[in-house]
Write a protein that holds these residues in place. Structure first.
Motif, short mmCIF file in Angstrom:
data_model
loop_
_atom_site.label_atom_id
_atom_site.label_comp_id
_atom_site.label_asym_id
_atom_site.label_seq_id
_atom_site.Cartn_x
_atom_site.Cartn_y
_atom_site.Cartn_z
N SER A 162 1.95 -4.31 -7.42
CA SER A 162 1.47 -5.01 -6.33
C SER A 162 2.25 -6.94 -6.40
CB SER A 162 -0.17 -5.20 -5.77
OG SER A 162 -0.73 -3.67 -5.94
N THR A 182 9.42 -0.64 1.90
CA THR A 182 9.26 0.37 0.58
C THR A 182 10.45 0.72 -0.35
OG1 THR A 182 7.60 0.64 2.57
CG2 THR A 182 7.28 2.17 0.55
N PHE A 207 2.16 5.45 -7.43
CA PHE A 207 1.49 6.44 -8.28
C PHE A 207 1.21 8.30 -8.10
CE2 PHE A 207 -3.01 7.83 -9.76
CZ PHE A 207 -2.97 6.63 -10.39
N PRO A 208 2.09 9.60 -7.58
CA PRO A 208 1.36 10.35 -8.42
C PRO A 208 2.74 10.01 -9.23
CG PRO A 208 1.51 10.54 -5.71
CD PRO A 208 1.97 9.07 -6.35
N VAL A 260 0.23 -1.30 -0.27
CA VAL A 260 0.29 -0.26 0.16
C VAL A 260 0.24 0.85 -0.11
CG1 VAL A 260 -2.00 1.12 1.27
CG2 VAL A 260 -1.94 -1.32 1.09
N MET A 261 2.00 1.18 1.19
CA MET A 261 3.08 2.08 0.57
C MET A 261 3.46 2.61 -0.19
SD MET A 261 3.69 3.72 3.55
CE MET A 261 5.37 3.91 4.05
N CYS A 262 3.84 1.79 -0.90
CA CYS A 262 4.87 1.33 -2.67
C CYS A 262 3.92 2.39 -3.33
CB CYS A 262 5.47 0.45 -3.03
SG CYS A 262 6.44 -0.20 -2.46
N PHE A 263 2.47 1.70 -3.09
CA PHE A 263 1.07 2.15 -4.84
C PHE A 263 0.87 3.67 -4.10
CE2 PHE A 263 -2.93 3.00 -5.62
CZ PHE A 263 -3.04 2.85 -6.84
N SER A 264 1.10 4.51 -2.98
CA SER A 264 0.32 5.86 -2.73
C SER A 264 1.77 6.80 -2.78
CB SER A 264 0.38 5.93 -1.07
OG SER A 264 -0.08 5.04 -0.17
N LEU A 265 2.80 5.72 -2.79
CA LEU A 265 4.13 6.63 -3.48
C LEU A 265 4.41 7.45 -4.31
CD1 LEU A 265 7.32 5.49 -0.27
CD2 LEU A 265 4.88 8.00 -0.85
#
Lengths: 297, 307, 351
Positions: free
Chosen positions: B235, B182, B107-108, B100-105
Motif C-alpha cells: 500500500s 492502478t 490479492f487474488p 484499494v484498487m491495486c489491492f483488490s486486483l
C-alpha cells in the motif's frame, strides 16, 4: 455450515466432500479467471499501442487502413529523437556505474559490518526510491540551481545539464543496487571466504576468486535495474536535465505535440528492448525477491 | 570483527573501522550531498521568501505556507478552501482509491502465484513485470490511446454496436487517472503481497480448514494477518507515488484535473516559485513520513525492503 | 565505459571546429534545415539549435544558468520583459539589424512599449499570430456574431475547449467579461475583484468544457476527431488544417479583440558572440528566410517584404495580413501580479 464436522454421518461426509470439491473447483476457476483478466488489463493498452505502431492509421483502431512499417522508418530517422535516445543511454550508463560502485560497497557494510545506526543507514539508502519523483526532482533542481551554482569557479558545473542529471540518477539508482546486492550477500556463506583466507589467499584474491563470482550476478542485476530506472525516468530528468533532451523528455514533448505515429513506434521498440533486458536480469537471479520484500530473513 | 585480530597490519583495509569507512563511507557522503542536503535545503527554502530576481531572502517566515492554506485554522473550513488544499485532498482521494484498487486486483493473483510454482509462475511473473519495467511514460501514454470520446475503448464499443454514444466513464478525467495509476503501480502491490504470501505455510490454511474454519474465517484469521506486512508495504509503495503523480494526471486528465504534483510543477516551471514549490512539497514529504511511521508500528523496516 | 560517455558529452558541448557556433534556444520551426543552412552560409557561423516547446521553459532554463550556454532565445514577446528584469538580455545591436526598418509599424510600436528600458531596446519581433477561437462550420453557422460568448454558451456544452495556459485562457475569459481596459498599457492589470470574477466565470464554464488543451497538434488532432466543435485556439492551427485540405474549421475574430503574440529574439548578456548573434536574428526576418519561416509554421513574418517570396494562396492564408486588422489586436503582455493569476488558475483547475 462447515462447522458441524464432529457429528456428521458417512453419507453427509461424502456429500460434503463432493460439495467441497465443486466449490474448490469453482473457486480455483474464479481465481484463474481473475488472474487472466488482470493480465489482459496489464497488457491491453500496450498491445493496442504495438498494434497501432504498425497500423497505417496510427491514432486509433478505426478505421483500420492496413499495416505499414513507415512509422518505424520515420522514428529511426528522426535525428532529434535518436540524439535523445543516445543521451538517455549515456546518462543511464554513467549513473548506473556510479550507483553500482556505491551500492556494492554499501551492501558490504550492511551485510558484513555491525555499526551504530545501521537501520538508519539502510532506510537512508532506500530513501531515493521512496521520495516521489516530483519532490526529488524539484529538491535537486533548487539545490543545483540556487545553491551550488552560486559557488565560485565550480558553480558552472551545476547548471542543469548532463552532469546534474547523472548525479540525480546515480542517487535514484542506488537503492536498487543496494537491495539486490545486499540480499545476495546475506545468503552468502562467509565461511567460504574464511576458508580461502586460511588457505593463504590475500583479501584481494579472496574477493576476486571467491566473493566476486558469487555476487557477480546480483551486481549485474543491480546495474541493470539502476540502468533501467534511469532510462525510464521522466520526472526527475524533467527538472534536472536543463535543455538537453533525454528519451523520456523528448517523448513527452512528442505526446504533448501529438506525434502519435512516432510515439507508438518508439514505445513499441522500448517494450521489446525492456523485454530482452528483463529476461536477462531474471536469468541473472531471482528478480522477484529483489523487487519485492527485503533480504532473506 | 575477525579482522581485528590482524593487529600487526595497520592498513586501512584491515581495521574494522577502516572497512566500515570504505564500504559505508562513499555512499553516505554521496547521499548526504545529493539527497539529505537537497531535502534539507528544500525544507529551509520553504520557510524563506523569494524576491523578484528569484533570489532567496534569508529571513524565516511562514508566508509560503500561508499561500498554500487558507486563512484560519485547520478545523475551520476556510483553511481548506484554497486551490492547493483542494488539489491535495483530491490527490489523497485518488491515491487512496488507487491503492484499494491495486489491492483488490493484486490479492487474488498474488495468492495464486504463492500457491503455484515452477513454469507457470515464471511466465506469469514475467508477463506482470514486463509492463512494469516498460517506461512509466509509455504505460501512461498507452492509456492515452484508450481513453477519450473517440479513444479505443469508446470507438470499439461503438463499432460493436454495444453503445450508441461515447460513454462518459471512458472520457478523460478522474476515473481514467485512477485506471492509469492502478496500471502503473499495480505490480508494486502484487510483488509485495506475493513476497509475504509466499512465506505462508499453506499447511496452516489446510489445518484451519480441516478444523472446520470457514473460508472467510480462514482468510480473515489466518491469511490476512500473515500477509499484513505485504499489504502494508504494498500500500505504501502504491499510495506514495500515486500521491505525487505527474504524468498520468497530465495525460489522462485533459487539463481538467489538477493533482498536487502538477500544481507544484507548474509553479516551478512557469514562475520558478521555489518557495511555494518547496512548501507544497513538504505536504507530500510529511504525508510520507506519517505513512511510514504508521507502517513501522506494524512491520519491521527490513520487511519494507522494497520495490 | 562511463568515463568515455562523459568525455563524449563534454566534447559535444565544446562546439564546432573552427567556425563560430551560435547556440539558439527556440521553437522547432526555426530549425528547418533549409533556413538553417541559408543563414549559416549568409552569416558564416554554425547554428546549434535546441528546440523548446514553451516560452516559460526558455525563460526558466536561462534563468537557471543556461544563459551562458546560449547566444539567442526566441520566446513569446511577454517573456522578453521577464528576461530584461532578470538581467539576462543584451541590448539590440541596431547597426547589424538591417531588416528591422521594414517590419510592420505596429511591431515597432510594441518594441518601443514593451522591450525598451533606459533608452535601450532588448528584443526583436520575428513572427506573429493571434488567438481567438475556431469552430466547426458544419456545426456552427458562420453567420453567428463572433464573440467570446460562444465559448461560454451552454448550447455547446461538452464540446468546448479552452487553452491550457493561465494567461491565454484567463485573458479570453477577461475579454468575455468586458475587461478590455486591463489590457491597455505596458502590462495586463486585472484588479483582484476582476480576477475573482474571471475565476468564478471559468469555474462555471468548466462543466461545459471537453477539456483544456495546450499544444497545437493535439488541438488539431482532436478537432479532426470531432472531440469538440468550438475551442480557443491560435490562427495557425486552423491555417494548418486548411492547407491539409480541411475547409470546415473556421477562425473567428471575436469582437472583444484577439490576443496577438509575436515571438521575439533576445541575445544573452553572457554571450561572447553578440554581434554574430544579432546577424543571425537579422536573417530570420529577411524577406526570403522570413517567408520560409512563415511557411513552416503557418504564421506570418513581421516583415511584410516576405510576401514577395510567397505564393498568392500562401499570402492569402497566412503571408499577408491586413495591417488594420493588427491595430485592433491586443498584444500579449507581461502580467501584473502573476501569482494571483496562477492562484486563480489553480483554483479553476482544482474546482
Amino acid at each position: 455450515m462447515a462447522t458441524n464436522t464432529e457429528n456428521t454421518t458417512d453419507v453427509t461426509t461424502v456429500e460434503r466432500f463432493f460439495d467441497h470439491r465443486t466449490r474448490e473447483r469453482w473457486l480455483r476457476r474464479g481465481l484463474y479467471g481473475i488472474a487472466g483478466l488482470l493480465l489482459v488489463f496489464l497488457w491491453i493498452p500496450l498491445a493496442v499501442m504495438v498494434f497501432l505502431s504498425v497500423a497505417q492509421n496510427a491514432s486509433t483502431l478505426f478505421p483500420f487502413e492496413g499495416f505499414t512499417l513507415q512509422h518505424y522508418a520515420a522514428t529511426f530517422s528522426d535525428p532529434g529523437l535518436m540524439m535523445a535516445l543516445f543521451n538517455s543511454a549515456q546518462v543511464a550508463t554513467v549513473a548506473a556505474c556510479i550507483a553500482t560502485v556505491l551500492g556494492v560497497l554499501a551492501s558490504f557494510a550492511l551485510a558484513r559490518r555491525e555499526f551504530p545506526l545501521k537501520s538508519a543507514f539502510r532506510t537512508f539508502g532506500i530513501l531515493p526510491m521512496i521520495v516521489p519523483g516530483v519532490v526529488l526532482g524539484i529538491a535537486l533542481l533548487i539545490y543545483f540551481r540556487t545553491l551550488l551554482s552560486a559557488i565560485p569557479v565550480v558553480g558552472d558545473l551545476f547548471v542543469p545539464g548532463f552532469l546534474t542529471l547523472v548525479l540525480t540518477h546515480s542517487v535514484y539508482g542506488f537503492p536498487f543496487v543496494l537491495l539486490i546486492v545486499s540480499a545476495r550477500l546475506y545468503t552468502f556463506d562467509e565461511q567460504l571466504e574464511e576458508a580461502a583466507r586460511d588457505l593463504g589467499a590475500s583479501p584481494l584474491e579472496t574477493f576476486r576468486d571467491v566473493t566476486l563470482p558469487i555476487i557477480a550476478p546480483a551486481v549485474g542485476a543491480g546495474f541493470l535495474f539502476a540502468w533501467i530506472r534511469s532510462f525510464e525516468d521522466f520526472i526527475r530528468a524533467f527538472f534536472t536535465k536543463g535543455t538537453m533532451d533525454v528519451l523520456t523528455t523528448a517523448m513527452f514533448s512528442m505526446i504533448k505535440y501529438g506525434a502519435a505515429p512516432k510515439m507508438n513506434a518508439i514505445s513499441a521498440f522500448i517494450v521489446l528492448v525492456i523485454a530482452i533486458l528483463l529476461a536477462v536480469a531474471m536469468n541473472l537471479g531471482n528478480v522477484t525477491q529483489y523487487v519485492a520484500g527485503g533480504p532473506d530473513e | 570483527m575477525a579482522a581485528s585480530t590482524d593487529t600487526n597490519n595497520r592498513s586501512l583495509l584491515r581495521t574494522a573501522r577502516g572497512k566500515l569507512a570504505l564500504t559505508a563511507g562513499p555512499s553516505t557522503i554521496w547521499l548526504g550531498l545529493l539527497l539529505l542536503a537537497p531535502l534539507t535545503f528544500m525544507v529551509t527554502v520553504s520557510f524563506m521568501n523569494i524576491n523578484e530576481a528569484y533570489n532567496i531572502v534569508w529571513q524565516p517566515s511562514l508566508d509560503n505556507y500561508g499561500q498554500l492554506t487558507g486563512p484560519g485554522l485547520p478545523w475551520e473550513s476556510s483553511f481548506w478552501n484554497t486551490a492547493f488544499m483542494e488539489s491535495l485532498l483530491l490527490s489523497y482521494v485518488i491515491a487512496i482509491v488507487t491503492t484499494v484498487m491495486c489491492f483488490s486486483l493484486a490479492f487474488p493473483l498474488a495468492y495464486l502465484l504463492a500457491r503455484k510454482g515452477g513454469r507457470v509462475f515464471k511466465i506469469v511473473i514475467f508477463l506482470v513485470l514486463l509492463p512494469f519495467f516498460t517506461m512509466y511514460l509509455v504505460r501512461a501514454y498507452s492509456w492515452l490511446l484508450m481513453f477519450g470520446p473517440n479513444g479505443v475503448l469508446n470507438a470499439t464499443l461503438l463499432k460493436l454496436g454495444m453503445i450508441s454514444e461515447p460513454l462518459a466513464v471512458f472520457n478523460f478525467g478522474v476515473p481514467a487517472i485512477i485506471v492509469g495509476l492502478t496500471h502503473a503501480y499495480f505490480p508494486y502491490m502484487l510483488l509485495s503481497l506475493y513476497a509475504s504470501l509466499d512465506g505462508i505455510d499453506f499447511s496452516l490454511v489446510e489445518a484451519a480448514r480441516d478444523l472446520g474454519a470457514s473460508r472467510p474465517a480462514v482468510l480473515k484469521d489466518v491469511i490476512l494477518p500473515l500477509a499484513l506486512p505485504g499489504i502494508i508495504s504494498g500500500s505504501l509503495f502504491v499510495f506514495v507515488p500515486s500521491l505525487g503523480a505527474f504524468i498520468t494526471p497530465r495525460f489522462l486528465g485533459q487539463g481538467k484535473v489538477l493533482m498536487i504534483g502538477q500544481l507544484i510543477e507548474e509553479r516551478i516551471n512557469s514562475l520558478y516559485a521555489i518557495g511555494y514549490g518547496s512548501a507544497g512539497s513538504m505536504f507530500i514529504v510529511l504525508t510520507i513520513v506519517v505513512a511510514f511511521a504508521l507502517a513501522f508500528r506494524y512491520v519491521d523496516v527490513d520487511e519494507l525492503g522494497g520495490v | 565505459m562511463g568515463l568515455t560517455g562523459t568525455a563524449g558529452c563534454l566534447g559535444g558541448l565544446g562546439g564546432g571546429s573552427g567556425s563560430q557556433t551560435i547556440n539558439i534556444l527556440t521553437w522547432e520551426e526555426y530549425a528547418d534545415p533549409d533556413i538553417k543552412s541559408r543563414i549559416e552560409d549568409e552569416v558564416g557561423v554554425t547554428l546549434e539549435i535546441t528546440k523548446s516547446t514553451s516560452s516559460s521553459k526558455m525563460f526558466s532554463s536561462w534563468n537557471s544558468g543556461q544563459n551562458e550556454q546560449y547566444d539567442i532565445a526566441i520566446p513569446n514577446n511577454n517573456y522578453v520583459p521577464k528576461m530584461m528584469d532578470a538581467d539576462l538580455a543584451a541590448p539590440v545591436n541596431e547597426d547589424v539589424m538591417t531588416n528591422s526598418g521594414d517590419i510592420y509599424e505596429v511591431f515597432k510600436g510594441f518594441q518601443e512599449s514593451q522591450f525598451t528600458s533606459g533608452g535601450n531596446t532588448y528584443g526583436v519581433p520575428i513572427r506573429f499570430g493571434w488567438y481567438g477561437y475556431s469552430y466547426d462550420s458544419r456545426e456552427i453557422s458562420e453567420d453567428h456574431e463572433q464573440s467570446y460568448d460562444m465559448l461560454f454558451n451552454d448550447e455547446y456544452s461538452g464540446n468546448i475547449i479552452m487553452y491550457d495556459n493561465h494567461f491565454k485562457a484567463m485573458s479570453g475569459a477577461a475579454l468575455y467579461l468586458g475587461y478590455r481596459d486591463a489590457f491597455e498599457g505596458s502590462s495586463v492589470s486585472l484588479s483582484e475583484d476582476q480576477i475573482e470574477e474571471v475565476k468564478n466565470t471559468m469555474i462555471d464554464q468548466k462543466d461545459m468544457l471537453q477539456g483544456y488543451i495546450a499544444a497545437d497538434p493535439t488541438y488539431i488532432k482532436q478537432f479532426n476527431q470531432g472531440n469538440f466543435v468550438i475551442g480557443q485556439s491560435g490562427r495557425n492551427e486552423i491555417v494548418e488544417m486548411w492547407s491539409n485540405g480541411k475547409s470546415w474549421p473556421k477562425m473567428a475574430a471575436p469582437k472583444e479583440g484577439s490576443l496577438a503574440w509575436f515571438e521575439s529574439a533576445v541575445v544573452s548578456k553572457a554571450s561572447d558572440n553578440k554581434e554574430a548573434a544579432w546577424k543571425v536574428i537579422n536573417e530570420y526576418i529577411s524577406p526570403q528566410n522570413g517567408a520560409s519561416l512563415a511557411k513552416t509554421g503557418y504564421s506570418p513574418s513581421v516583415n511584410p517584404k516576405t510576401q514577395e517570396h510567397l505564393s498568392d494562396e500562401q499570402n492569402e492564408m497566412f503571408g499577408a495580413i491586413d495591417p488594420s486588422q493588427l491595430e485592433s489586436m491586443i498584444p500579449f503582455k507581461s502580467v501584473e501580479n502573476e501569482d494571483a493569476w496562477l492562484t486563480a488558475w489553480e483554483e479553476i483547475k482544482s474546482a
